[in-house]
Scaffold this motif. Structure first.
Motif, mmCIF file in Angstrom:
data_model
loop_
_atom_site.group_PDB
_atom_site.id
_atom_site.type_symbol
_atom_site.label_atom_id
_atom_site.label_comp_id
_atom_site.label_asym_id
_atom_site.label_seq_id
_atom_site.Cartn_x
_atom_site.Cartn_y
_atom_site.Cartn_z
ATOM 1 N N UNK A 90 -13.271 44.663 23.465
ATOM 2 C CA UNK A 90 -12.907 43.327 22.979
ATOM 3 C C UNK A 90 -13.660 43.075 21.678
ATOM 4 N N UNK A 91 -13.200 42.129 20.842
ATOM 5 C CA UNK A 91 -13.920 41.866 19.596
ATOM 6 C C UNK A 91 -15.354 41.421 19.848
ATOM 7 N N UNK A 92 -16.267 41.951 19.057
ATOM 8 C CA UNK A 92 -17.671 41.561 19.124
ATOM 9 C C UNK A 92 -18.146 41.252 17.712
ATOM 10 N N UNK A 93 -19.203 40.479 17.620
ATOM 11 C CA UNK A 93 -19.776 40.132 16.316
ATOM 12 C C UNK A 93 -20.921 41.077 15.998
ATOM 13 N N UNK A 94 -20.826 41.763 14.876
ATOM 14 C CA UNK A 94 -21.873 42.685 14.470
ATOM 15 C C UNK A 94 -23.134 41.903 14.120
ATOM 16 N N UNK A 95 -24.292 42.394 14.529
ATOM 17 C CA UNK A 95 -25.535 41.662 14.229
ATOM 18 C C UNK A 95 -25.889 41.659 12.752
ATOM 19 N N UNK A 96 -25.425 42.650 12.008
ATOM 20 C CA UNK A 96 -25.697 42.727 10.572
ATOM 21 C C UNK A 96 -24.570 43.500 9.903
ATOM 22 N N UNK A 97 -24.294 43.151 8.652
ATOM 23 C CA UNK A 97 -23.210 43.785 7.901
ATOM 24 C C UNK A 97 -23.707 44.103 6.499
ATOM 25 N N UNK A 98 -23.385 45.304 6.026
ATOM 26 C CA UNK A 98 -23.619 45.664 4.629
ATOM 27 C C UNK A 98 -22.446 45.128 3.817
ATOM 28 N N UNK A 110 -15.904 44.393 4.681
ATOM 29 C CA UNK A 110 -17.100 44.286 5.521
ATOM 30 C C UNK A 110 -17.045 42.976 6.296
ATOM 31 N N UNK A 111 -16.451 43.030 7.468
ATOM 32 C CA UNK A 111 -16.243 41.843 8.298
ATOM 33 C C UNK A 111 -17.051 41.988 9.578
ATOM 34 N N UNK A 112 -17.785 40.936 9.934
ATOM 35 C CA UNK A 112 -18.672 41.015 11.101
ATOM 36 C C UNK A 112 -17.906 41.037 12.420
ATOM 37 N N UNK A 113 -16.704 40.483 12.426
ATOM 38 C CA UNK A 113 -15.935 40.426 13.678
ATOM 39 C C UNK A 113 -14.453 40.561 13.348
ATOM 40 N N UNK A 114 -13.806 41.541 13.912
ATOM 41 C CA UNK A 114 -12.375 41.710 13.692
ATOM 42 C C UNK A 114 -11.622 40.564 14.357
ATOM 43 N N UNK A 115 -10.481 40.196 13.791
ATOM 44 C CA UNK A 115 -9.701 39.096 14.339
ATOM 45 C C UNK A 115 -9.148 39.402 15.721
ATOM 46 N N UNK A 116 -8.968 38.367 16.528
ATOM 47 C CA UNK A 116 -8.458 38.548 17.887
ATOM 48 C C UNK A 116 -7.031 39.094 17.876
ATOM 49 N N UNK A 117 -6.167 38.511 17.034
ATOM 50 C CA UNK A 117 -4.779 38.978 16.970
ATOM 51 C C UNK A 117 -4.694 40.408 16.445
ATOM 52 N N UNK A 118 -5.382 40.720 15.352
ATOM 53 C CA UNK A 118 -5.356 42.117 14.901
ATOM 54 C C UNK A 118 -5.886 43.085 15.951
ATOM 55 N N UNK A 119 -6.947 42.709 16.663
ATOM 56 C CA UNK A 119 -7.477 43.638 17.660
ATOM 57 C C UNK A 119 -6.466 43.888 18.767
ATOM 58 N N UNK A 120 -5.719 42.861 19.151
ATOM 59 C CA UNK A 120 -4.699 43.058 20.181
ATOM 60 C C UNK A 120 -3.688 44.118 19.751
ATOM 61 N N UNK A 121 -3.397 44.167 18.448
ATOM 62 C CA UNK A 121 -2.442 45.157 17.935
ATOM 63 C C UNK A 121 -3.078 46.529 17.750
#
Length: 428
Positions: A234-242, A249-260
């Motif tokens: 399931x989508x999770x939020x990365x603790x740190x992003x370069x 560089x996105x900390x959390x992928x979208x829910x709809x995109x992840x479903x696809x």
């Protein structure tokens, strides 16, 4: 310019492919299809038939225009006169600004205070009087919260950069163009992934129209939110992003995109390091004359890994170049990171005894192709030793290895800090 192209209320097509075809038709009066170009350099290198889909050549120099125009068009069909709001520090902001001006709609774009002036000015240029820019917070999350609060309080339409079905539909139009432009469906398509809207739309359309085409998804190593989501389920939020690859560089992928995209596995992903992406950007600029932003170079850079995995030879491959909004003030940083990746630039902390001739002894250890690019005393007050930051540029990584050997044989007290993120960011 304002137009009268606001459409009548839409009817739902029977399939996703039909909906994408309708969306693509609606875009055609607004801008031409982007080129699908064969690249001889990459084709020869990998023994494959490599094609580049040049989304860096849209009017706003990124694919984000597709989703913004499609989503705004549908929203205005349902709510004529609607106002729009978004949060973005880059391509999505420019796409929404262009769409607002095209459709005669009013929009507010929230950007972090730290956004480079070049991006702010380009957004203003595309939007003109149709948009207002609000600089809020030091980070994107601050701007996002402000934008969402305004949308809720004012009743404006919040235009998401990727987590929206109409945005995903609009981004999928690039796949429709590829299949129309290609003589045959490609064996492999290589897609960058940030929030996931582009990859969600493109992979879904290919699944319907060209199911035999394989997919490779590319995320920057320092912002691999899809990789983390696949591991967790399931989508999770990365603790740190370069944030170097700021378009992906996105900390959390979208829910709809992840479903696809949840049907893919880690084997379908490539995670290139940021410094290597810089080398690809420079090669495309210097050899091919193609200006790509870091996210725009992701798909091309991933060919290195895909070639090693045996996925390229003899195949027809399409790489999607997602954007070319590159600020040339960043070019020195890109060159620096590319040199580090190539192993031809290193930084050392050298402790030198405080006596005459000590520096000369070090200089005598340098090879004929070694050049001092940085020299700075970090501590002069010590009675017996002083610390010096030294940057060395050379022509071949083997020269650095040879220098290391000579330093060790001479009994020098030194430390390579090139790969030390904390010290490098603080000192260099």
């Amino acid at each position: 310019m304002q137009t009268d192209r606001t459409p009548p209320q839409p009817t739902a097509p029977a399939t996703f492919a039909a909906a994408v075809a309708a969306a693509e038709t609606a875009l055609r009066p607004l801008f031409d299809p982007t080129p699908l170009q064969r690249n001889a350099l990459l084709s020869d290198r990998y023994g494959a038939d490599i094609w580049l889909k040049r989304e860096d050549l849209t009017p706003v120099r990124s694919y984000k225009l597709r989703g913004a125009l499609t989503a705004m068009r549908h929203a205005l069909a349902l709510r004529p006169g609607a106002r729009f709001v978004c949060a973005s520090a880059g391509n999505h902001a420019q796409g929404m600004a262009y769409a607002c001006r095209e459709f005669g709609a009013q929009g507010t774009i929230f950007m972090p205070v730290t956004t480079p002036q070049q991006k702010i000015q380009k957004t203003r240029m595309f939007g003109g009087d149709a948009v207002r820019i609000e600089l809020v917070g030091d980070y994107f999350d601050h701007s996002l919260r402000a934008a969402q609060a305004m949308a809720q309080d004012s009743g404006s339409v919040f235009l998401s950069p990727f987590d929206d079905p109409d945005v995903i539909l609009g981004q999928a139009t690039v796949a429709h163009e590829i299949l129309d432009q290609a003589v045959i469906a490609p064996d492999l398509i290589v897609l960058p992934v940030g929030g996931g809207g582009l990859a969600a739309g493109v992979t879904r359309l290919f699944a319907e129209r060209a199911p035999a085409t394989r997919v490779a998804l590319v995320e920057p190593m320092g912002g691999a939110s899809l990789h983390a989501a696949l591991a967790a389920g399931h989508p999770v939020t990365l603790p740190a992003v370069d944030n170097f690859v700021d378009g992906a560089a996105v900390a959390r992928i979208g829910d709809m995109p992840f479903a696809a995209l949840s049907r893919f596995t880690a084997d379908d992903l490539v995670l290139p390091p940021e410094d290597r992406i810089c080398a690809t950007m420079l090669e495309m600029l210097n050899v091919e004359g193609i200006v790509l932003e870091p996210a725009g170079a992701l798909a091309i850079d991933a060919l290195r890994d895909l070639g090693e995995r045996g996925r390229l030879a003899g195949r027809q491959v399409v790489c999607l170049c997602s954007g070319g909004n590159f600020d040339f003030q960043r070019l020195p940083e890109v060159r620096e990171r590319a040199q580090r990746h190539a192993g031809v630039k290193k930084y050392f902390i050298l402790r030198l005894p405080q006596r005459p001739g000590a520096l000369r002894e070090f200089l005598n250890l340098l090879g004929p192709d070694d050049d001092i690019a940085r020299f700075e005393y970090l501590k002069k007050s010590a009675r017996n030793f002083g610390s010096v930051l030294i940057g060395i540029e050379t022509t071949h990584p083997g020269n650095i290895a040879a220098l290391n050997d000579r330093l060790e044989q001479a009994g020098m007290d030194w430390r390579d800090i090139t790969g030390d993120v904390v010290l490098s960011e603080f000192l260099i």
